[in-house]
Design a protein around this motif. Structure first.
Motif, PDB file in Angstrom:
ATOM      1  N   TRP A   1       0.830  -1.207   0.000  1.00  0.00           N
ATOM      2  CA  TRP A   1       0.000   0.000   0.000  1.00  0.00           C
ATOM      3  C   TRP A   1       0.863   1.256   0.000  1.00  0.00           C
ATOM      4  CZ3 TRP A   1      -3.529   3.400  -0.581  1.00  0.00           C
ATOM      5  CH2 TRP A   1      -3.888   4.350   0.372  1.00  0.00           C
ATOM      6  N   LYS A   2       1.966   1.239   0.721  1.00  0.00           N
ATOM      7  CA  LYS A   2       2.861   2.393   0.742  1.00  0.00           C
ATOM      8  C   LYS A   2       3.577   2.571  -0.593  1.00  0.00           C
ATOM      9  CE  LYS A   2       3.742   2.467   5.718  1.00  0.00           C
ATOM     10  NZ  LYS A   2       4.759   2.364   6.799  1.00  0.00           N
TER      11      LYS A   2
ATOM     12  N   PRO B   1       0.080   3.999  -3.378  1.00  0.00           N
ATOM     13  CA  PRO B   1      -0.999   4.627  -2.616  1.00  0.00           C
ATOM     14  C   PRO B   1      -1.944   5.496  -3.456  1.00  0.00           C
ATOM     15  CG  PRO B   1       0.956   5.951  -2.420  1.00  0.00           C
ATOM     16  CD  PRO B   1       1.302   4.819  -3.356  1.00  0.00           C
ATOM     17  N   HIS B   2      -1.813   5.453  -4.769  1.00  0.00           N
ATOM     18  CA  HIS B   2      -2.459   6.463  -5.606  1.00  0.00           C
ATOM     19  C   HIS B   2      -3.953   6.218  -5.845  1.00  0.00           C
ATOM     20  CE1 HIS B   2       1.634   7.717  -6.242  1.00  0.00           C
ATOM     21  NE2 HIS B   2       1.945   6.543  -6.775  1.00  0.00           N
TER      22      HIS B   2
ATOM     23  N   LEU C   1      -0.147   6.329   6.394  1.00  0.00           N
ATOM     24  CA  LEU C   1       0.638   6.911   5.306  1.00  0.00           C
ATOM     25  C   LEU C   1       1.189   8.273   5.708  1.00  0.00           C
ATOM     26  CD1 LEU C   1      -1.556   6.168   2.158  1.00  0.00           C
ATOM     27  CD2 LEU C   1       0.515   4.986   2.874  1.00  0.00           C
ATOM     28  N   GLU C   2       2.252   8.661   5.011  1.00  0.00           N
ATOM     29  CA  GLU C   2       2.763  10.017   5.139  1.00  0.00           C
ATOM     30  C   GLU C   2       1.864  10.973   4.344  1.00  0.00           C
ATOM     31  OE1 GLU C   2       5.141  10.766   7.111  1.00  0.00           O
ATOM     32  OE2 GLU C   2       5.760   8.705   7.581  1.00  0.00           O
TER      33      GLU C   2
ATOM     34  N   CYS D   1       2.437  13.106   2.055  1.00  0.00           N
ATOM     35  CA  CYS D   1       2.706  13.211   0.622  1.00  0.00           C
ATOM     36  C   CYS D   1       2.278  11.977  -0.157  1.00  0.00           C
ATOM     37  CB  CYS D   1       4.192  13.464   0.392  1.00  0.00           C
ATOM     38  SG  CYS D   1       5.253  12.133   1.004  1.00  0.00           S
ATOM     39  N   MET D   2       1.801  10.953   0.552  1.00  0.00           N
ATOM     40  CA  MET D   2       1.463   9.686  -0.106  1.00  0.00           C
ATOM     41  C   MET D   2      -0.041   9.454  -0.175  1.00  0.00           C
ATOM     42  SD  MET D   2       4.341   7.387   1.830  1.00  0.00           S
ATOM     43  CE  MET D   2       3.934   5.882   0.968  1.00  0.00           C
ATOM     44  N   HIS D   3      -0.852  10.476   0.037  1.00  0.00           N
ATOM     45  CA  HIS D   3      -2.301  10.300   0.033  1.00  0.00           C
ATOM     46  C   HIS D   3      -2.802   9.924  -1.360  1.00  0.00           C
ATOM     47  CE1 HIS D   3      -2.871  12.887   3.914  1.00  0.00           C
ATOM     48  NE2 HIS D   3      -2.219  11.751   4.115  1.00  0.00           N
TER      49      HIS D   3
ATOM     50  N   HIS E   1      -4.800   9.730  -4.934  1.00  0.00           N
ATOM     51  CA  HIS E   1      -5.253  10.745  -5.882  1.00  0.00           C
ATOM     52  C   HIS E   1      -6.648  10.445  -6.404  1.00  0.00           C
ATOM     53  CE1 HIS E   1      -1.235  12.289  -5.657  1.00  0.00           C
ATOM     54  NE2 HIS E   1      -0.689  11.261  -6.289  1.00  0.00           N
TER      55      HIS E   1
END
Length: 344
Positions: A202-203, A206-207, A263-264, A266-268, A270
């Motif tokens: 997933w990491k 993550p898109h 998640l971090e 920046c990894m959310h 889209h």
């Protein structure tokens, strides 16, 4: 009725088998278990099973036991001896011992082997194969292994509630978990969990998120939420799972917040694809406001429309560049707008 060889035919027409000589022995056994094992091995080699019919005890000590075919002992001061009362069977000898429940029983060391292999996630077929490789006379079946594993599971979970068993399993497998309970009754309301291996995937991808809830998956009537992702090679994989008390916006919000915490920033994601459930769509808007939301529930009146959509969708997925993808996406949008009574 007598036969020339001296054996007797019973009323069913089967030959009464005489096997006295096989059990004739002057050996003195140290224990009853040793004698039972010897008798059962002899009987097994001859094609039948011997079991205990009854026993007699005095002052709490067993002194006399009668054995019979499944279809006698006399206790002496310094050991056990055998006396055969009846040596005839009114049925033919068995060619295959699998039909005898006693013969299918596992020995103690085999039970331990089943427990060890079960802890290693070995399949039923493989466990049975290993046991038969170690003992060529073993006649156990898959049902035998299944029952033994069921006994192991019951013994391990004895005295525990289903929720305690589930939480222990998740902790043992190092799942990432979270849960919420009712503030008044202290009953579980929501449970969220991710396998550590799925979390790593997933990491990496993550898109895109695909979220849906299913019904009637458990006896407690709790909706089951499954969150799925996609890889760069167009393969789907499960990300996270959750049980929720009901399909309200607050519950979906809680699930997505748990997901977001893994998640971090920046990894959310889209893109998030859901059905038309308003509670889920509102929760996605609140937790992931920057993600594009797609609703995928669509009904086509005729087969030709569905086939055309599938073809255009395949073309879109196989787009080699971003420019081509944008062009194909606009074409797909235009095609869907042309279908009457459809919404994007």
């Amino acid at each position: 009725m007598w036969r020339p060889n001296g054996n007797i035919l019973n009323d069913d027409g089967f030959e009464n088998m005489t096997t006295t000589s096989s059990f004739s022995t002057k050996r003195v056994f140290e224990s009853r278990d040793e004698l039972m094992e010897w008798v059962q091995n002899i009987a097994f080699s001859l094609g039948y099973i011997i079991v205990m019919r009854r026993s007699k005890s005095k002052n709490g000590v067993v002194s006399y036991i009668t054995l019979i075919c499944d279809r006698s002992y006399i206790k002496q001061y310094d050991g056990w001896t055998l006396r055969v009362i009846c040596d005839q069977h009114n049925h033919p000898l068995a060619q295959y011992m699998e039909g005898h429940a006693f013969a299918r029983r596992l020995k103690e060391h085999e039970k331990q082997l089943v427990a060890d292999l079960t802890n290693l996630n070995v399949t039923l077929h493989d466990i049975l194969s290993i046991i038969k490789e170690r003992d060529e006379n073993n006649v156990s079946t898959l049902k035998t292994i299944y029952n033994e594993r069921l006994k192991l599971r019951s013994s391990r979970n004895y005295g525990k509630t289903p929720m305690q068993v589930l939480m222990e399993m998740l902790n043992e497998k190092h799942f990432v978990t979270d849960f919420s309970v009712n503030s008044i009754s202290n009953e579980l309301e929501n449970l969220f969990f991710i396998h550590p291996r799925l979390l790593n995937i997933w990491k990496a991808f993550p898109h895109v998120l695909i979220i849906d809830a299913t019904y009637k998956t458990n006896k407690y009537g709790m909706p089951f939420v499954q969150i799925v992702g996609t890889t760069s090679t167009n393969k789907t994989f499960s990300i996270a799972f959750a049980f929720i008390v009901n399909e309200k916006e607050d519950n979906y919000n809680w699930v997505l917040t748990c997901l977001k915490s893994t998640l971090e920033k920046c990894m959310h994601p889209h893109v998030i694809a859901t059905d038309r459930e308003s509670a889920l769509m509102n929760a996605c808007q609140q937790v992931f406001p920057g993600a594009t939301r797609k609703r995928w529930r669509r009904t086509f009146k005729i087969d030709d429309e569905w086939k055309a959509f599938r073809i255009m969708w395949t073309v879109l997925v196989d787009s080699p560049t971003r420019i081509v993808y944008n062009e194909n996406y606009k074409t797909l949008q235009s095609m869907l707008r042309n279908y009457q009574d459809r919404t994007c």
